[in-house]
Design an enzyme around this catalytic site. Structure first.
Site, mmCIF file in Angstrom:
data_model
loop_
_atom_site.group_PDB
_atom_site.id
_atom_site.type_symbol
_atom_site.label_atom_id
_atom_site.label_comp_id
_atom_site.label_asym_id
_atom_site.label_seq_id
_atom_site.Cartn_x
_atom_site.Cartn_y
_atom_site.Cartn_z
ATOM 1 C CG HIS A 79 -45.868 60.267 49.558
ATOM 2 N ND1 HIS A 79 -45.984 59.518 50.712
ATOM 3 C CD2 HIS A 79 -44.762 61.044 49.734
ATOM 4 C CE1 HIS A 79 -44.985 59.814 51.532
ATOM 5 N NE2 HIS A 79 -44.244 60.747 50.959
ATOM 6 C CB SER A 137 -41.513 61.429 49.902
ATOM 7 O OG SER A 137 -40.847 61.262 51.128
#
Length: 309
Positions: free
Chosen positions: A241, A195
Site C-alpha cells: 500500500h 491494492s
C-alpha cells in the site's frame, strides 16, 4: 450636337483590407467574406480564412474538446476503469474454476504461477509476478472491496488524466507496490491484489486536488484512514500500500505539473524514469536473494535459501 460616347470606363476602386485600411486587396475570407490582405489570411481546409475567423475556430474547437489538468482531452465516460475491473473479475473466475472454490481460490494453478512470491522472482527469474499478482485476489470479499475502490477512484482519475495517462499511473503504481513488497517483505510469503495500484490512485487524487488548489482535507483524511486500516487489520500488505501510494503520487505529480510546452515528452520521460527505478530496485533485491535456489519437483516449483532470507 451630341458628344460621342466615351469608350473609357471609370476606374473601379478595389476594397481595402478590414484590418489594414490603407491596403487595397482583391482577396477575402472564405468564412466571413470580409476583404483581407495576404498578411491577414491563413490557409484553411477550404480556401483562406482571416485571422479573426481562425482564432474563433480555435476557440470553438477548444470549447468542444476541453482539456484536463494533465493536458488530455476530457472523455465523456470512463473506459479503462471498467475494463480493469472486468479483467480482475475474469481472472478471479478463472482461479475459482481451477480451485473449484470461491473462497480458497489461491489453490488454483494460475494463482500459484502469478502470485508475488519473492523467492520465485529471485530464484527462477519469474519477474512477471511483480505485475500479474496485481490482478489476483484472495476470495470474493478481497475482490469486491478492491473493485469498489477502483471504480470510485478510477472514474475521477481517468477523467482528470485521460485514458492513456491513467493506464500509465495505474500500472506504474501497481509495479511500485509490488517492488516495495519484494524489497522489504518476507521472501517466502505470497502477496496478491490490486491494492498497490489503488493506493497509487489515492496518492494521485491528493496530487490532483493540490494542483487544482482545492481543499485537500478530505483526500488526506481518506489516505490516513486507509493506512490505519492497513495497519490494524491482519493479512493486509502495508508495504504494498505504501509503495503504491508513494509511486502513484510521484507519477501523477509528473503528469499534472509538467510544463505545457513539451508536456507529453515530460510525462513520458517521468513514467520511464520511475519504471526504470523500480527495475533497478528489483535487480538490487535479486542480488540480496542470490542464494535462493528453485527447482520443479513433481510439477511444483520449490524455492529454498540457506540464509533464510
Amino acid at each position: 450636337m451630341n458628344e460621342p460616347a466615351s469608350n473609357d470606363t471609370p476606374p473601379t476602386t478595389m476594397p481595402v483590407c478590414w484590418w489594414h485600411p490603407g491596403r487595397q486587396t482583391g482577396l477575402s475570407c472564405t468564412r466571413c467574406g470580409r476583404a483581407a490582405c495576404p498578411d491577414c489570411l491563413r490557409e484553411a481546409s477550404v480556401g483562406y480564412q482571416c485571422v479573426d475567423c481562425v482564432r474563433a475556430g480555435r476557440e470553438a474547437q477548444r470549447r468542444a474538446h476541453p482539456r484536463t489538468v494533465a493536458g488530455a482531452t476530457l472523455a465523456p465516460r470512463p473506459v479503462v476503469t471498467p475494463v480493469l475491473i472486468a479483467v480482475n473479475v475474469l481472472l478471479y473466475v478463472v482461479t475459482v474454476a481451477q480451485a473449484r472454490s470461491p473462497l480458497d481460490n489461491e489453490r488454483a494453478t494460475l494463482f500459484g504461477d502469478w502470485v508475488l512470491w519473492p523467492r520465485a522472482i529471485a530464484g527462477a527469474d519469474q519477474w512477471w509476478r511483480l505485475v500479474t499478482a496485481g490482478f489476483l485476489h484472495y476470495g470474493p470479499v478481497h475482490l469486491a472491496v478492491n473493485m469498489f475502490a477502483l471504480w470510485v477512484l478510477g472514474r475521477d482519475m481517468e477523467a482528470q488524466l485521460g485514458r492513456v495517462r491513467f493506464i500509465a499511473v495505474y500500472l506504474v503504481s501497481l509495479l511500485g507496490g509490488a517492488v516495495s513488497v519484494y524489497l522489504f517483505d518476507d521472501s517466502n510469503r505470497g502477496t496478491a491484489g490490486a491494492s498497490g495500484a489503488i493506493y497509487g490512485l489515492l496518492g494521485g487524487i491528493l496530487v490532483v486536488v493540490l494542483r487544482l488548489r482545492l481543499n485537500p482535507t478530505a483526500a488526506i483524511g481518506l489516505i490516513v484512514l486507509n493506512l490505519i486500516i492497513s495497519v490494524t487489520i491482519p493479512n493486509i500488505s502495508l508495504l504494498g500500500h505504501v509503495g503504491g501510494l508513494v509511486v502513484g503520487a510521484a507519477v501523477t505529480a509528473a503528469m499534472v505539473f509538467a510544463p505545457a510546452r513539451g508536456r507529453v515528452v515530460w510525462q513520458a520521460a517521468a513514467v520511464v524514469v520511475l519504471a526504470a527505478a523500480c527495475v533497478a530496485l528489483v535487480l538490487y533485491r535479486d542480488s540480496q536473494l542470490a542464494s535462493v535456489a528453485c527447482d520443479y519437483q513433481g510439477g511444483e516449483l520449490l524455492c529454498t535459501t540457506p540464509s533464510g532470507a
